[in-house]
Design a protein around this motif. Structure first.
Motif, PDB file in Angstrom:
ATOM      1  N   THR A   1       0.749  -1.139   0.547  1.00 39.75           N
ATOM      2  CA  THR A   1      -0.065   0.217   0.164  1.00 39.75           C
ATOM      3  C   THR A   1       0.878   1.474  -0.196  1.00 39.75           C
ATOM      4  O   THR A   1       0.252   2.342  -0.635  1.00 39.75           O
ATOM      5  N   ARG A   2       1.710   1.374   0.197  1.00 46.29           N
ATOM      6  CA  ARG A   2       2.760   2.433   0.499  1.00 46.29           C
ATOM      7  C   ARG A   2       3.152   2.817  -0.412  1.00 46.29           C
ATOM      8  O   ARG A   2       3.394   3.246  -1.225  1.00 46.29           O
ATOM      9  N   ILE A   3       3.544   1.277  -0.767  1.00 47.37           N
ATOM     10  CA  ILE A   3       4.917   1.214  -2.119  1.00 47.37           C
ATOM     11  C   ILE A   3       3.828   1.920  -3.459  1.00 47.37           C
ATOM     12  O   ILE A   3       3.592   3.024  -4.400  1.00 47.37           O
ATOM     13  N   GLU A   4       2.368   1.385  -3.478  1.00 53.30           N
ATOM     14  CA  GLU A   4       1.604   2.272  -4.275  1.00 53.30           C
ATOM     15  C   GLU A   4       1.004   4.040  -4.193  1.00 53.30           C
ATOM     16  O   GLU A   4       1.014   4.609  -5.192  1.00 53.30           O
ATOM     17  N   MET A   5       1.157   4.633  -3.274  1.00 54.37           N
ATOM     18  CA  MET A   5       1.155   5.722  -2.747  1.00 54.37           C
ATOM     19  C   MET A   5       2.400   6.177  -3.293  1.00 54.37           C
ATOM     20  O   MET A   5       2.427   7.615  -3.451  1.00 54.37           O
ATOM     21  N   LEU A   6       2.672   5.546  -2.600  1.00 51.13           N
ATOM     22  CA  LEU A   6       4.310   6.371  -3.737  1.00 51.13           C
ATOM     23  C   LEU A   6       4.794   6.299  -4.425  1.00 51.13           C
ATOM     24  O   LEU A   6       4.560   7.946  -5.631  1.00 51.13           O
ATOM     25  N   LYS A   7       4.628   6.108  -5.664  1.00 52.83           N
ATOM     26  CA  LYS A   7       4.090   5.824  -7.051  1.00 52.83           C
ATOM     27  C   LYS A   7       2.745   6.749  -7.333  1.00 52.83           C
ATOM     28  O   LYS A   7       3.443   7.021  -8.440  1.00 52.83           O
ATOM     29  N   ILE A   8       1.719   6.989  -7.037  1.00 51.51           N
ATOM     30  CA  ILE A   8       0.931   7.715  -6.989  1.00 51.51           C
ATOM     31  C   ILE A   8       1.802   8.992  -6.950  1.00 51.51           C
ATOM     32  O   ILE A   8       1.704   9.998  -7.734  1.00 51.51           O
ATOM     33  N   LEU A   9       2.529   9.788  -6.149  1.00 51.95           N
ATOM     34  CA  LEU A   9       3.132  10.582  -6.517  1.00 51.95           C
ATOM     35  C   LEU A   9       4.226  11.266  -7.124  1.00 51.95           C
ATOM     36  O   LEU A   9       4.278  11.962  -7.173  1.00 51.95           O
ATOM     37  N   LYS A  10       4.757   9.872  -7.257  1.00 50.91           N
ATOM     38  CA  LYS A  10       6.183   9.922  -7.729  1.00 50.91           C
ATOM     39  C   LYS A  10       5.338  10.629  -9.503  1.00 50.91           C
ATOM     40  O   LYS A  10       5.795  11.737 -10.463  1.00 50.91           O
ATOM     41  N   GLU A  11       4.083  10.293  -9.769  1.00 55.08           N
ATOM     42  CA  GLU A  11       3.091   9.779 -11.069  1.00 55.08           C
ATOM     43  C   GLU A  11       3.024  11.566 -10.822  1.00 55.08           C
ATOM     44  O   GLU A  11       2.758  11.873 -11.900  1.00 55.08           O
ATOM     45  N   HIS A  12       2.921  12.084 -10.092  1.00 52.79           N
ATOM     46  CA  HIS A  12       2.271  13.888  -9.757  1.00 52.79           C
ATOM     47  C   HIS A  12       3.831  14.897  -9.739  1.00 52.79           C
ATOM     48  O   HIS A  12       3.147  15.341  -9.322  1.00 52.79           O
ATOM     49  N   GLY A  13       4.513  13.477  -9.582  1.00 51.22           N
ATOM     50  CA  GLY A  13       5.674  14.640  -9.881  1.00 51.22           C
ATOM     51  C   GLY A  13       6.364  15.258  -8.131  1.00 51.22           C
ATOM     52  O   GLY A  13       6.928  17.144  -8.483  1.00 51.22           O
ATOM     53  N   PHE A  14       5.764  14.438  -7.460  1.00 47.76           N
ATOM     54  CA  PHE A  14       6.289  14.990  -5.704  1.00 47.76           C
ATOM     55  C   PHE A  14       7.671  14.439  -5.575  1.00 47.76           C
ATOM     56  O   PHE A  14       7.714  13.990  -4.155  1.00 47.76           O
TER      57      PHE A  14
END
Length: 306
Positions: free
Chosen positions: A230-243
């Motif tokens: 779950t943490r990895i999925e959230m980190l992927k989303i944050l990366k995809e949004h440029g953060f």
């Protein structure tokens, strides 16, 4: 050049290296905390754990224990000298549950002056200075005294330049804490919102990042909250949004049962040996890892005394 304030003195931020931005080494929480698993009071066990961090490339560790949480600056300095790991000590307060009566009775200015002394002069009459300021909230609410403390932390930051870290209970009230700090004109890049991965809601995490602050993930390996998937999925989303340049990752291994030195686990080595490889199997590059564990802490921790 910007400096970070360690228990051994000020250090050029270029020397910080691989950094964990929120851990606990040695602390004795007050009696109002009945779960004594939070007590880390065996020096040798804690020293063992810090050496484990060093073995996996760790250079700097931010010790997050506060005034109201039984911090021990002398122990941190001794451990830092023994291991060669840079340790940064904290001033400020955790959450209302731990506040002593004097904190509840003190004015905003009194609290700010106390923290300023910790940063500029030294803690408990020593020459060991604090290198970060901490505030916090309760679960889904900010107590009036937590609001007072947060205003005081903003004042102390503006006077000293020391970085700010926010405790959030189960990842709640992060936006509200940030808004108080920003109301004083604090640069959002000086703020980390900790325990954000206790609230793995993509919209919430993105709302924090959009404010310009650092989003702190520090539950890695704590399966009782969420699996690391779950943490990895959230980190992927944050990366995809440029953060990627607004992420901080640490372990918050604040229980004896989390530390191998005390006979528990997963320990300080977990992120470097298990979590980072998993991040890299899921779209993160070595450049991203260096950004999160070296560049972001360097930007956040560096300050020039005002």
């Amino acid at each position: 050049m910007s400096k970070a304030r360690t228990v051994l003195g000020d250090l050029d931020v270029e020397e910080l290296g691989f950094t964990y931005t929120h851990e606990h080494l040695f602390c004795i929480p007050p009696a109002c905390q009945p779960d004594r698993d939070f007590e880390l009071s065996d020096y040798d066990c804690s020293l063992y754990e810090l050496n484990e961090f060093k073995k996996v490339g760790g250079k700097t560790l931010v010790e997050g224990s506060t005034i109201d949480y039984g911090r021990n600056p002398d122990a941190y300095r001794k451990m830092s000298k023994s291991t060669g790991v840079n340790v940064i000590c904290t001033t400020g307060f955790n959450k209302y549950r731990y506040y002593q009566e004097w904190v509840k009775e003190a004015s905003i200015d009194d609290l700010a002056e106390y923290m300023i002394r910790d940063i500029e002069e030294g803690i408990y009459g020593t020459d060991i200075k604090a290198g970060q300021i901490k505030t916090g909230g309760s679960y889904n609410v900010l107590h009036p005294d937590e609001i007072k403390v947060t205003h005081a932390c903003a004042i102390a930051h503006l006077k000293t330049g020391a970085p700010l870290w926010c405790h959030t209970e189960f990842g709640t009230m992060g936006v509200e804490l940030v808004d108080i700090l920003l109301s004083h004109g604090v640069d959002p890049k000086r703020i980390v919102v900790g325990h954000s991965d206790r609230n793995c809601d993509p919209e919430y995490l993105l709302s924090l990042a959009e404010k310009g602050v650092y989003v702190g993930f520090d539950g890695c390996g704590k399966i009782k909250y969420y699996p690391d998937s779950t943490r990895i999925e959230m980190l992927k989303i944050l990366k995809e949004h440029g953060f990627v340049n607004q992420l901080m990752i640490s372990g918050d291994m604040g229980r004896a049962s989390y530390l191998k030195g005390y006979g528990g686990g997963p320990g300080f080595a977990y992120i470097a040996t298990k979590f980072i490889p998993r991040m890299m199997r899921n779209g993160y590059t070595q450049e991203d890892i260096d950004q999160i564990f070296i560049e972001n802490p360097k930007e956040w921790l560096g300050f020039d005394e005002k």
